[in-house]
Design a protein around this motif. Structure first.
Motif: not given
Length: 100
Positions: A27, A82-83
């Motif tokens: 990440q 997550d991102v």
């Protein structure tokens, strides 16, 4: 009176800790790449502290709030990705990092 027994806390499973650590590294790398490409970065609140131990964002590249207009249920889902790479009010890329 019962005898005092020492309470022994179980040690965290090192494989789980390692996998979590690896996913945070991925990440962090995705955030760094997005930043270099001129994107604003969104990281979920529950991963943010761990990622920031690995990646130090430049000023104004990490978003504190999403600049998106969706209903509350949709925003709740998006905030847990997550991102996110964001440009303006648009999601350019979304990444989910999976463990092995």
């Amino acid at each position: 009176m019962p005898e005092d027994k020492e309470i022994v806390e179980p040690e965290p499973d090192s494989a789980i800790v390692s996998e979590k650590r690896d996913s945070l590294k991925v990440q962090a790398k995705l955030a760094e790449i997005g930043e270099k490409l001129g994107m604003k970065i969104w990281l979920p609140r529950n991963d943010r502290a761990g990622i920031l131990e690995i990646w130090t964002p430049k000023e104004d590249s990490l978003l504190g709030e999403l600049p998106l207009v969706f209903d509350e249920a949709t925003l709740k889902t998006i905030k847990n990705i997550d991102v996110l790479w964001i440009r303006g009010r648009s999601i350019i890329r979304a990444f989910e990092v999976e463990d092995k």
